[in-house]
Each structure stands twice: as structure tokens, then as C-alpha cells.
Design a protein around this motif. Structure first.
Motif, PDB file in Angstrom:
ATOM      1  N   ALA A   1      40.633  37.234  38.826  1.00 21.21           N
ATOM      2  CA  ALA A   1      41.493  36.512  37.876  1.00 21.21           C
ATOM      3  C   ALA A   1      41.489  37.205  36.515  1.00 21.21           C
ATOM      4  O   ALA A   1      42.535  37.318  35.863  1.00 21.21           O
ATOM      5  N   THR A   2      40.334  37.687  36.096  1.00 24.24           N
ATOM      6  CA  THR A   2      40.235  38.409  34.833  1.00 24.24           C
ATOM      7  C   THR A   2      41.071  39.684  34.882  1.00 24.24           C
ATOM      8  O   THR A   2      41.810  39.992  33.937  1.00 24.24           O
TER       9      THR A   2
ATOM     10  N   LEU B   1      54.462  35.488  33.043  1.00 27.14           N
ATOM     11  CA  LEU B   1      53.974  34.171  32.637  1.00 27.14           C
ATOM     12  C   LEU B   1      53.434  33.404  33.848  1.00 27.14           C
ATOM     13  O   LEU B   1      52.349  32.806  33.785  1.00 27.14           O
ATOM     14  N   ILE B   2      54.163  33.441  34.943  1.00 25.18           N
ATOM     15  CA  ILE B   2      53.695  32.771  36.166  1.00 25.18           C
ATOM     16  C   ILE B   2      52.388  33.394  36.633  1.00 25.18           C
ATOM     17  O   ILE B   2      51.442  32.685  36.997  1.00 25.18           O
ATOM     18  N   GLY B   3      52.305  34.723  36.608  1.00 29.43           N
ATOM     19  CA  GLY B   3      51.073  35.408  37.010  1.00 29.43           C
ATOM     20  C   GLY B   3      49.893  35.030  36.138  1.00 29.43           C
ATOM     21  O   GLY B   3      48.772  34.864  36.619  1.00 29.43           O
ATOM     22  N   GLN B   4      50.145  34.863  34.832  1.00 28.73           N
ATOM     23  CA  GLN B   4      49.066  34.465  33.928  1.00 28.73           C
ATOM     24  C   GLN B   4      48.619  33.035  34.213  1.00 28.73           C
ATOM     25  O   GLN B   4      47.421  32.731  34.147  1.00 28.73           O
ATOM     26  N   MET B   5      49.558  32.159  34.534  1.00 27.51           N
ATOM     27  CA  MET B   5      49.191  30.778  34.870  1.00 27.51           C
ATOM     28  C   MET B   5      48.376  30.739  36.161  1.00 27.51           C
ATOM     29  O   MET B   5      47.368  30.022  36.245  1.00 27.51           O
ATOM     30  N   VAL B   6      48.778  31.517  37.155  1.00 32.56           N
ATOM     31  CA  VAL B   6      48.031  31.570  38.416  1.00 32.56           C
ATOM     32  C   VAL B   6      46.624  32.107  38.162  1.00 32.56           C
ATOM     33  O   VAL B   6      45.639  31.582  38.693  1.00 32.56           O
ATOM     34  N   ALA B   7      46.509  33.148  37.332  1.00 37.32           N
ATOM     35  CA  ALA B   7      45.190  33.710  37.020  1.00 37.32           C
ATOM     36  C   ALA B   7      44.316  32.673  36.319  1.00 37.32           C
ATOM     37  O   ALA B   7      43.126  32.555  36.602  1.00 37.32           O
ATOM     38  N   LYS B   8      44.912  31.909  35.409  1.00 36.65           N
ATOM     39  CA  LYS B   8      44.163  30.873  34.689  1.00 36.65           C
ATOM     40  C   LYS B   8      43.642  29.809  35.657  1.00 36.65           C
ATOM     41  O   LYS B   8      42.462  29.428  35.604  1.00 36.65           O
TER      42      LYS B   8
END
Length: 136
Positions: free
Chosen positions: A15-16, A104-111
Motif C-alpha cells: 500500500a505504501t 485518486l481512486i488508486g490512492q483511496m484503494v491504497a489508503k
């Protein structure tokens, strides 16, 4: 470290890595450069456009995950910027092929992935502590 913890830590690391790559793509999404010629190279002395990256995540035998970072393909798209000193005769330059909505979607999934793996790590720690307290 238990296998549950090592799997959760590998998820935290993945995720990081996803967040780091996405942040780099967003930060450099306006870094244009000269359009490559037919042979794929840019003229001497002309800047190259940022080449966005992507993360590939794969399962590890025995549990966990690992990531690899590769350049996106196609890395650039032609855009009009006739004022750029490195624009071609048609006024076009190469821009990174970055889709901000997808980032943005990828960052939300990673979070959410990071949060879920952290909760798993905390639960494993609490269960281990309870087990040790019960045997004492």
C-alpha cells in the motif's frame, strides 16, 4: 513475527509503494517534454516528459504480497503547446499519460488497504498478548 503479521506487513509495504508511485505520477503530471521522433528518441538537448509508473502486485507463495514498479505504456501522449521552446513543427509536446481520476481512486484503494492491514496487525498483536496473559 507470526505469519499473520508478516502477511499484514507485506500488505502495508504494498500500500505504501502504491501511494508513493501515485503521488509521483500526480506531482509530475504536467512535466512535458519534446515528442519522441520515429526512432523513439527526443532531439539532443530537449527535455523528456515524465514517464508515469505503475505498480504490479503479486501474491507470494506461503502468504503475503510483493510489488514491482514498471513504466506505464504508453508513457506519453501528444498535447498542443505551441509556446513551448521544444514543441515540434505542429506545436505539440509530449505529456505524461496520467489520468488524475484513476490516480485518486488508486490512492483511496491504497489508503483502505493500508488501514485494513494495520487493523490485522493490531488484532494479531492483541490476540498474541491475550494468549501470553492466559498462559502466565
Amino acid at each position: 513475527m507470526s505469519s499473520i503479521s508478516s502477511i499484514a506487513v507485506s500488505g502495508l509495504n504494498a500500500a505504501t509503494r502504491r501511494m508513493e508511485v501515485s503521488a509521483s505520477n500526480v506531482a509530475n503530471q504536467q512535466s512535458t517534454g519534446a515528442l519522441p521522433g520515429a526512432n523513439g528518441t527526443v532531439p539532443a538537448g530537449a527535455p523528456q516528459a515524465y514517464r508515469p509508473l505503475q505498480v504490479t502486485q503479486t501474491a507470494v507463495p506461503g502468504g503475503g504480497t510483493q510489488t514491482s514498479v514498471t513504466p506505464s505504456s504508453p508513457g506519453t501522449v501528444p498535447v498542443s503547446d505551441p509556446q513551448a521552446p521544444f514543441a515540434n513543427a505542429d506545436g505539440q509536446v509530449a505529456a505524461p499519460n496520467v489520468d488524475l481520476a484513476q490516480e485518486l481512486i488508486g490512492q483511496m484503494v491504497a489508503k483502505y488497504s493500508y488501514t485494513a492491514n494495520l487493523a490485522t496487525l493490531k488484532a494479531d498483536n492483541a490476540m498474541t498478548k491475550s494468549l501470553l496473559d492466559a498462559t502466565a
